[in-house]
Design a protein around this motif. Structure first.
Motif, short mmCIF file in Angstrom:
data_model
loop_
_atom_site.label_atom_id
_atom_site.label_comp_id
_atom_site.label_asym_id
_atom_site.label_seq_id
_atom_site.Cartn_x
_atom_site.Cartn_y
_atom_site.Cartn_z
N ASP A 226 0.82 -1.19 0.01
CA ASP A 226 0.03 -0.13 -0.05
C ASP A 226 0.99 1.06 0.14
O ASP A 226 2.06 1.23 0.42
CB ASP A 226 -0.96 0.01 1.36
N ILE A 227 0.15 2.37 -0.65
CA ILE A 227 1.02 3.55 -0.66
C ILE A 227 0.97 4.29 0.84
O ILE A 227 0.29 3.76 1.82
CB ILE A 227 0.38 4.62 -1.40
N GLU A 228 2.25 4.88 0.99
CA GLU A 228 2.31 5.51 2.44
C GLU A 228 1.54 6.78 2.75
O GLU A 228 0.99 7.27 1.82
CB GLU A 228 3.85 5.97 2.62
N LEU A 229 1.60 6.90 3.98
CA LEU A 229 0.27 7.88 4.37
C LEU A 229 0.66 9.41 3.71
O LEU A 229 -0.22 10.31 3.53
CB LEU A 229 0.14 7.94 5.72
N ALA A 230 2.09 9.57 3.62
CA ALA A 230 2.31 10.90 3.04
C ALA A 230 2.12 11.25 1.66
O ALA A 230 2.42 12.08 1.00
CB ALA A 230 3.80 11.24 3.20
N ALA A 231 1.58 10.05 1.05
CA ALA A 231 1.39 10.23 -0.63
C ALA A 231 0.26 11.04 -0.85
O ALA A 231 -0.64 11.48 0.09
CB ALA A 231 0.89 8.81 -1.04
N HIS B 125 -3.01 10.27 -5.21
CA HIS B 125 -3.26 8.64 -5.57
C HIS B 125 -4.69 8.55 -5.90
O HIS B 125 -5.49 7.73 -5.65
CB HIS B 125 -3.07 7.75 -4.26
#
Lengths: 242, 483
Positions: B226-231, B234
């Motif tokens: 999964d992509i990181e929270l700071a992304a 998306h």
């Protein structure tokens, strides 16, 4: 003792790192031996709103804010409004604050409905107008709050008595009436990033105490060593010129 | 206003404005004087002042000078990796035997590019450049829009778009919209070279009339679930829907598809098919360009630099550089100043690592975490214009991974950094606002033969280097530029 923190739209409304507020509440509870559970509340139906003790929402980009507002008004709004009427402690920052009011009119004149918890509305003065950007200092209950604001919309309270704080330095709600933020029951709206709570631990503890009183009837919060937080607070005051 | 074909410049030789030539000469002369004074007064490297002066007097000078570069210009923009990508590309082209003009100091506003060009300009406005000369120019996301009004480059490289200094640049979507409308003004002679793994960057190629080439990463071993929270970006640019990631590499970069409309990562012309990370020693890459594969050891560390190598390779491939030259240029490149700079002092060592936004800082922290052992870290946080006045962003950086590190916080906002580290669950943080003192403390409390890792925002990095330069540990960046 346990508290449940609801983090509203952690991915949609994540623009200004308001996650720091969640981290702050979580840690300040843990350091006092209070159990914490953080729930990410993404778009979709919200069950068990009655289990929430603290609700947090931050600011997002315009497009994300549109998505959030749709979900907030159409899906989660009624449940959350009931919970807040029942005393749920909530902190809404920037874009989240705007959505907690009656409506947000964007720079093209299009109105976005809010969930009408806070007695305020927000209007963007139009393309080409200055954003309200910079360090900000306010006074809340005789204490200073420090942070950083960055917003295009101007918020107007329907009764200035509902303001959260008074602007000492900066723009605040609209740059005109020196009000900053809004408050209704245990619901707080504000433009302060920073993140807000880690640099203003007294305000963080105020929220925790309200949540504890509501859930567990606790009336006292053991103090923590806030020397590091206090020095960051002082430094922010100095840099803001206060 | 129409844009002339090829590497054109608009209207500067219009005979109806004979005054413009005089203006140019005055601008060049005053800029040269300003540069000489600036260097003599030790006010800095003179990397921006001459350009600033010239720009005020002759606003179209940049286009006039660039129109004289025989092989045209390549603009490199994006949030992270501009400086390193441009340096990699310059070294590739040099290995391919070409003469390159390059704003190596990272002074990436139009004034910085102008200052570099002015150093090669005669008083009458003639650019002294070899017949095969080509310009590789790093421009920030706002400056490129200004530069495109004056000059149409042969290629534009966009590395990525992340949230960065919101008080200065605004929202990522706004930046993308600015680039999109600037690109729409170009004629079809400019190629867009885009990061396919960044949805927002990839979407810039959709409506573009000219050639578009994509680069991306295809190594399942590096994929996260999964992509990181700071992304940031998306979401599908067409549907208000989160993208589904089959592979997430870092930030919002990865292999994605929109579950509603089917919009997905475009086909890549240039790919990296295998990445082996060797911590600070570098990265081994297997690179695939059409009809050719090659392996190369990159000496700039981290997955984020694998992407920079991809971006530079794509631009070089577009210029028909030989694969051997691409490999040689990539391998020859050491980190740009302050990006991952290594020094030794006495029996100790230090790495200086630039951090400027959450996604980039998380990449740097991943490098540190891979080092293992007990780390010694100095984190420098500043809030000057070039850093962004708002320090909130540190709350989106996952400092939690520095558990058990010995920590010093420095810089104008050292106290804010200390609070962030405290809430990351870290203990015993020394706070020393003065950067020289903070460095000395961090170094002196560290056992001999250990390495200090210094994370610094832009002006903090410059000030750390200034301290080192005063002690003879490094040369100032403008001196290196002339070397």
């Amino acid at each position: 003792m346990k508290l449940v923190i609801g983090h509203l739209y952690p991915r949609l409304m994540n623009m200004y790192a308001d996650r720091g507020n969640v981290i702050c509440l979580e840690q300040r509870c843990r350091w006092r031996g209070i159990d914490v559970e953080v729930r990410s509340l993404s778009p979709g139906p919200l069950h068990n709103a009655a289990e929430l003790d603290l609700l947090l929402v931050g600011g997002g980009q315009d497009r994300e804010q549109l998505l959030a507002s749709r979900d907030l008004v159409e899906t989660k709004g009624p449940v959350l409004r009931d919970a807040m009427r029942d005393g749920l402690v909530a902190l809404a920052v920037c874009g989240g604050y705007q959505l907690f009011g009656e409506y947000y009119r964007d720079h093209t004149g299009v109105e976005l409905r809010g969930i009408e918890v806070l007695p305020a509305h927000t209007a963007h003065p139009g393309e080409g107008t200055q954003r309200c950007i910079g360090n900000i200092v306010t006074t809340w209950k005789g204490r200073k709050l420090v942070g950083f604001e960055n917003h295009g919309g101007r918020t107007y309270l329907h009764d200035t008595a509902a303001a959260l704080a008074t602007v000492e330095n900066g723009f605040g709600n609209n740059g005109e009436d020196r009000t900053e933020g809004a408050q209704w029951r245990n619901v707080y709206g504000t433009y302060l990033h920073g993140s807000l709570l880690p640099k203003n631990p007294a305000f963080a503890d105020h929220l925790i105490l309200q949540a504890l009183q509501r859930r567990h009837g606790a009336a006292l919060l053991p103090p923590l060593d806030d020397a590091v937080e206090a020095s960051a607070h002082e430094r922010a005051l100095k840099i803001a010129g206060r | 206003m129409p844009v002339s074909a090829g590497n054109g410049t608009r209207g500067v030789d219009d005979p109806r404005i004979p005054f413009s030539r005089l203006r140019r000469i005055v601008a060049i002369l005053l800029a040269k004087i300003a540069g000489a004074f600036s260097r003599r007064l030790q006010q800095g490297g003179g990397t921006a002042l001459p350009g600033l002066v010239a720009e005020h007097i002759s606003p179209d000078l940049l286009g006039f000078l660039l129109s004289q570069v025989p092989a045209g210009a390549i603009f490199v923009t994006g949030t992270n990796g501009k400086t390193t990508t441009a340096a990699l590309l310059r070294n590739i082209l040099a290995a391919d035997g070409r003469t390159v003009l390059h704003n190596a100091t990272g002074s990436n506003l139009t004034r910085g590019v102008l200052s570099m060009l002015l150093a090669h300009t005669a008083w009458h406005g003639g650019l002294r450049v070899a017949p095969d000369g080509i310009a590789v120019l790093e421009l920030d996301e706002a400056a490129i829009v200004q530069a495109l009004r004056q000059h149409q480059p042969s290629s534009i490289v966009v590395t990525n778009l992340f949230r960065d200094q919101l008080d200065r640049y605004g929202e990522v979507q706004t930046i993308a919209a600015g680039l999109r409308s600037a690109f729409a003004q170009l004629d079809a002679s400019t190629a867009l070279l885009l990061n396919a793994d960044d949805p927002l960057v990839a979407s810039l190629g959709e409506a573009y009339g000219g050639p578009v080439r994509y680069f991306g990463l295809d190594d399942p071993n590096l994929a996260r679930d999964d992509i990181e929270l700071a992304a940031d970006s998306h979401y599908c640019p067409h549907e208000a829907t989160p993208l589904r990631y089959a592979a997430a590499y870092y930030g919002h970069l990865g292999e994605y598809v929109c579950p509603v409309c089917g919009w997905q990562r475009p086909e890549r012309d240039v790919r990296v098919t295998k990445v082996v990370l060797h911590g600070f020693a570098g990265v081994d890459l297997t690179v695939s360009v059409p009809r050719e594969n090659f392996r190369v050891r990159l000496r700039v560390p981290g997955l984020y630099n694998a992407y920079n190598a991809l971006a530079a390779t794509t631009a070089a491939w577009r210029l028909e550089a030989a694969a051997e030259a691409i490999a040689a240029g990539l391998n020859a490149t050491i980190p740009a100043f302050g990006r991952a700079e290594f020094i030794e002092f006495g029996e100790r060592k230090a790495w200086l690592l630039l951090i400027k936004n959450p996604v980039g800082a998380n990449q740097v922290l991943r490098l540190l975490a891979a080092e293992g052992g007990s780390l010694h870290v100095l984190a420098i946080l500043q809030d000057r214009a070039a850093d962004g006045h708002d320090v909130s962003w540190i709350w989106d950086v996952d400092f939690e991974c520095l558990a058990s590190a010995a920590l010093t916080a420095g810089g104008r906002r050292a106290e804010d950094m200390a609070v962030r580290l405290k809430y990351a669950g870290l203990e015993d943080i020394t706070v020393l606002r003065d950067i020289a003192n903070a460095f000395d403390h961090a170094a002196e409390t560290m056992p001999a033969h250990k390495t200090l890792f210094i994370l610094a925002t832009y002006t903090g990095m410059l000030e750390m280097r200034r301290v080192w330069a005063e002690r003879g540990l490094v040369r100032q960046f403008w001196e290196e530029d002339l070397a």
